[in-house]
Design an enzyme around this catalytic site. Structure first.
Site, PDB file in Angstrom:
ATOM      1  N   CYS A 187       0.815  -1.218   0.000  1.00 54.12           N
ATOM      2  CA  CYS A 187       0.000   0.000   0.000  1.00 54.12           C
ATOM      3  C   CYS A 187       0.847   1.267   0.000  1.00 54.12           C
ATOM      4  O   CYS A 187       0.345   2.350  -0.307  1.00 54.12           O
ATOM      5  CB  CYS A 187      -0.958  -0.002   1.184  1.00 54.12           C
ATOM      6  SG  CYS A 187      -2.096  -1.389   1.106  1.00 54.12           S
TER       7      CYS A 187
ATOM      8  N   HIS B  22      -3.414   7.081   2.464  1.00 53.60           N
ATOM      9  CA  HIS B  22      -3.790   5.791   1.882  1.00 53.60           C
ATOM     10  C   HIS B  22      -5.190   5.438   2.395  1.00 53.60           C
ATOM     11  O   HIS B  22      -5.490   5.626   3.577  1.00 53.60           O
ATOM     12  CB  HIS B  22      -2.774   4.727   2.301  1.00 53.60           C
ATOM     13  CG  HIS B  22      -3.206   3.341   1.994  1.00 53.60           C
ATOM     14  ND1 HIS B  22      -3.573   2.948   0.724  1.00 53.60           N
ATOM     15  CD2 HIS B  22      -3.340   2.243   2.781  1.00 53.60           C
ATOM     16  CE1 HIS B  22      -3.910   1.671   0.757  1.00 53.60           C
ATOM     17  NE2 HIS B  22      -3.789   1.217   1.983  1.00 53.60           N
TER      18      HIS B  22
ATOM     19  N   ASN C 207     -10.098  -0.249  -0.731  1.00 53.91           N
ATOM     20  CA  ASN C 207      -8.640  -0.151  -0.708  1.00 53.91           C
ATOM     21  C   ASN C 207      -8.084  -0.736  -2.008  1.00 53.91           C
ATOM     22  O   ASN C 207      -8.137  -1.945  -2.217  1.00 53.91           O
ATOM     23  CB  ASN C 207      -8.121  -0.922   0.515  1.00 53.91           C
ATOM     24  CG  ASN C 207      -6.611  -0.860   0.660  1.00 53.91           C
ATOM     25  OD1 ASN C 207      -5.903  -0.408  -0.247  1.00 53.91           O
ATOM     26  ND2 ASN C 207      -6.106  -1.336   1.790  1.00 53.91           N
TER      27      ASN C 207
HETATM   28  O1  UT7 Z   1      -3.899  -1.335   3.367  1.00 58.69           O
HETATM   29  C1  UT7 Z   1      -3.056  -2.215   4.049  1.00 58.69           C
HETATM   30  C2  UT7 Z   1      -3.181  -2.029   5.458  1.00 58.69           C
HETATM   31  N1  UT7 Z   1      -4.426  -2.576   5.940  1.00 58.69           N
HETATM   32  C3  UT7 Z   1      -5.136  -1.911   6.813  1.00 58.69           C
HETATM   33  O2  UT7 Z   1      -4.803  -0.787   7.150  1.00 58.69           O
HETATM   34  C4  UT7 Z   1      -6.333  -2.609   7.419  1.00 58.69           C
HETATM   35  C5  UT7 Z   1      -6.239  -2.534   8.902  1.00 58.69           C
HETATM   36  N2  UT7 Z   1      -7.316  -3.198   9.627  1.00 58.69           N
HETATM   37  C6  UT7 Z   1      -8.621  -2.811   9.563  1.00 58.69           C
HETATM   38  O3  UT7 Z   1      -8.963  -1.939   8.789  1.00 58.69           O
HETATM   39  C7  UT7 Z   1      -9.591  -3.433  10.516  1.00 58.69           C
HETATM   40  O4  UT7 Z   1      -8.881  -4.176  11.478  1.00 58.69           O
HETATM   41  C8  UT7 Z   1     -10.639  -4.371   9.832  1.00 58.69           C
HETATM   42  C9  UT7 Z   1     -11.600  -3.529   9.010  1.00 58.69           C
HETATM   43  C10 UT7 Z   1      -9.928  -5.386   8.956  1.00 58.69           C
HETATM   44  C11 UT7 Z   1     -11.444  -5.080  10.894  1.00 58.69           C
HETATM   45  O5  UT7 Z   1     -12.059  -4.132  11.756  1.00 58.69           O
HETATM   46  P1  UT7 Z   1     -11.951  -4.300  13.339  1.00 58.69           P
HETATM   47  O6  UT7 Z   1     -12.726  -3.213  13.948  1.00 58.69           O
HETATM   48  O7  UT7 Z   1     -10.483  -4.387  13.670  1.00 58.69           O
HETATM   49  O8  UT7 Z   1     -12.708  -5.662  13.572  1.00 58.69           O
HETATM   50  P2  UT7 Z   1     -12.178  -6.986  14.263  1.00 58.69           P
HETATM   51  O9  UT7 Z   1     -11.185  -7.679  13.397  1.00 58.69           O
HETATM   52  O10 UT7 Z   1     -11.786  -6.664  15.666  1.00 58.69           O
HETATM   53  O11 UT7 Z   1     -13.517  -7.844  14.292  1.00 58.69           O
HETATM   54  C12 UT7 Z   1     -14.669  -7.439  15.069  1.00 58.69           C
HETATM   55  C13 UT7 Z   1     -15.779  -8.420  14.835  1.00 58.69           C
HETATM   56  C14 UT7 Z   1     -15.325  -9.894  14.934  1.00 58.69           C
HETATM   57  O12 UT7 Z   1     -16.369 -10.607  15.554  1.00 58.69           O
HETATM   58  P3  UT7 Z   1     -16.284 -10.978  17.116  1.00 58.69           P
HETATM   59  O13 UT7 Z   1     -15.023 -11.754  17.296  1.00 58.69           O
HETATM   60  O14 UT7 Z   1     -16.255  -9.661  17.828  1.00 58.69           O
HETATM   61  O15 UT7 Z   1     -17.522 -11.750  17.322  1.00 58.69           O
HETATM   62  C15 UT7 Z   1     -15.204 -10.316  13.486  1.00 58.69           C
HETATM   63  O16 UT7 Z   1     -15.410 -11.685  13.315  1.00 58.69           O
HETATM   64  O17 UT7 Z   1     -16.290  -8.257  13.508  1.00 58.69           O
HETATM   65  C16 UT7 Z   1     -16.321  -9.540  12.840  1.00 58.69           C
HETATM   66  N3  UT7 Z   1     -16.137  -9.324  11.422  1.00 58.69           N
HETATM   67  C17 UT7 Z   1     -17.148  -9.077  10.572  1.00 58.69           C
HETATM   68  N4  UT7 Z   1     -18.477  -8.956  10.761  1.00 58.69           N
HETATM   69  C18 UT7 Z   1     -19.238  -8.676   9.674  1.00 58.69           C
HETATM   70  C19 UT7 Z   1     -14.973  -9.329  10.727  1.00 58.69           C
HETATM   71  N5  UT7 Z   1     -15.214  -9.076   9.426  1.00 58.69           N
HETATM   72  C20 UT7 Z   1     -16.556  -8.911   9.299  1.00 58.69           C
HETATM   73  C21 UT7 Z   1     -17.406  -8.614   8.213  1.00 58.69           C
HETATM   74  N6  UT7 Z   1     -18.723  -8.509   8.444  1.00 58.69           N
HETATM   75  N7  UT7 Z   1     -16.929  -8.435   6.964  1.00 58.69           N
END
Ligand code: UT7
Length: 338
Positions: free
Chosen positions: A126, A265, A295
């Protein structure tokens, strides 16, 4: 004003200015609603957690990253009113090259008819566009070349696991391109570029490289897709972009007040707002188009430059910042030239 003098007499005297911008996204759109039919997710979760509403997907199986780059560059040449044969160098930032080898830049050069250009790819995920922009700028600043194209392009749909809801909702396909030319006043002013290879454990494609070559087993294990530990990357992205912006401001005796636009980004709106708030950048200075494209990896920053270029005035001070796989990150400070 652009220099017209002989390049050798002015060696080291130039700034490298962005003199044209263009972008391309494929026609097909995958909305959050469409995503609900693919994985267990919903529009509310995606919008509130990421800011993404839709992404563009390259569906034509005969086309790939180079073709999106070509579409962006053809528009770029038109915008600047120059021919492909005038281009001397092309750098493509991408993690989704058409082939493991050869590089995508040569394919782009050949397809647009840039017969006087050579090129190469940069893989910094990225952060690829800001690494490539800084690299291309050096060839202009030294007087070596007068017309360099830098492309950020990724067909992320080709490496996404559409059974993994934590990654497939994040990314889309697209390309942006800029032309860099010598200028006596405006252009790139400074760059802080960083890397930490220990980040590989949190964001990578597990197989298909020399460590784990492709086998039937790696395919069966779904190891040819983006793997990401989102929360760890989220925190590292905020810290990395925040610190590199602080560094570039400090090195140039500037504060956020001196900057007209921050172009981050586009990975997650919460990351963008977090960085902006910590550094006291008012929201109107922070350019965001993540809702339209998701992204696009190396494509996000040039696509943002393209979408918002009508806002920019000559002399505007702009910071570009990125964080991505590697880990790689950084910030570029520039003054707008047109
Ligand atoms: O460009 C390269 C660099 N990449 C980035 O900068 C991305 C960095 N990371 C992120 O943007 C975020 O971490 C994500 C968008 C990937 C995830 O968001 P988050 O707020 O960190 O969510 P999380 O991983 O802590 O997950 C929270 C909950 C989980 O459920 P439980 O364990 O709380 O029951 C996940 O299973 O959300 C669930 N979850 C979803 N629910 C509905 C994860 N993906 C999804 C989804 N739809 N697509």
């Amino acid at each position: 004003m652009l220099f017209k003098e002989n390049q050798d007499e002015n060696m080291g005297q130039f700034k490298a200015a962005i003199t044209a911008v263009a972008g391309y996204v494929p026609e097909d759109i995958l909305t959050n609603k469409d995503m609900e039919d693919i994985v267990e997710t919903n529009d509310e979760w995606i919008v509130s957690r990421t800011g993404i509403k839709q992404r563009h997907i390259l569906k034509d199986p005969t086309k790939a990253t180079s073709d999106m780059g070509v579409a962006a560059v053809n528009q770029l040449l038109k915008n600047r009113g120059i021919g492909a044969e005038e281009i001397e160098m092309i750098i493509v930032a991408t993690v989704t090259a058409d082939y493991p080898f050869p590089d995508t830049a040569n394919l782009v050069a050949s397809k647009i008819g840039a017969k006087n250009a050579f090129g190469f790819d940069i893989n910094a995920a990225c952060s690829g566009f800001i690494f490539a922009l800084t690299t291309g700028a050096k060839f202009v600043e030294t007087g070596t070349y007068k017309k360099v194209i830098v492309i950020g392009a990724d067909q992320m749909s080709s490496i996404l696991d559409y059974e993994d809801r934590t990654t497939c909702i994040l990314f889309g396909d697209g390309a942006g391109a800029v032309l860099i030319e010598p200028d006596d006043t405006y252009g790139l002013q400074d760059a802080v570029l960083r890397g930490d290879g220990s980040g590989v454990q949190y964001l990578r494609m597990k197989a298909g490289g020399s460590l784990h070559p492709s086998t039937a087993e790696t395919v069966a294990n779904r190891e040819h897709f983006v793997y990401q530990e989102g929360r760890t990357v989220f925190k590292a992205a905020i810290t990395g972009m925040k610190e590199s912006i602080q560094d570039v401001l400090k090195r140039n005796n500037m504060t956020a007040d001196d900057i007209d636009y921050l172009i981050p980004h586009q990975a997650n709106l919460r990351i963008i707002n977090g960085v902006a708030d910590m550094l006291d950048f008012p929201r109107e200075k922070v350019l965001v188009n993540i809702e339209k494209y998701g992204n696009t990896t190396a494509g996000t920053i040039p696509l943002c430059l393209n979408d918002f270029q009508s806002k920019f005035k000559k002399g505007d001070k702009i910071i570009l910042t990125a964080f991505g796989g590697g880990f790689t990150w950084g910030a570029v400070l520039l003054t707008w030239a047109y």
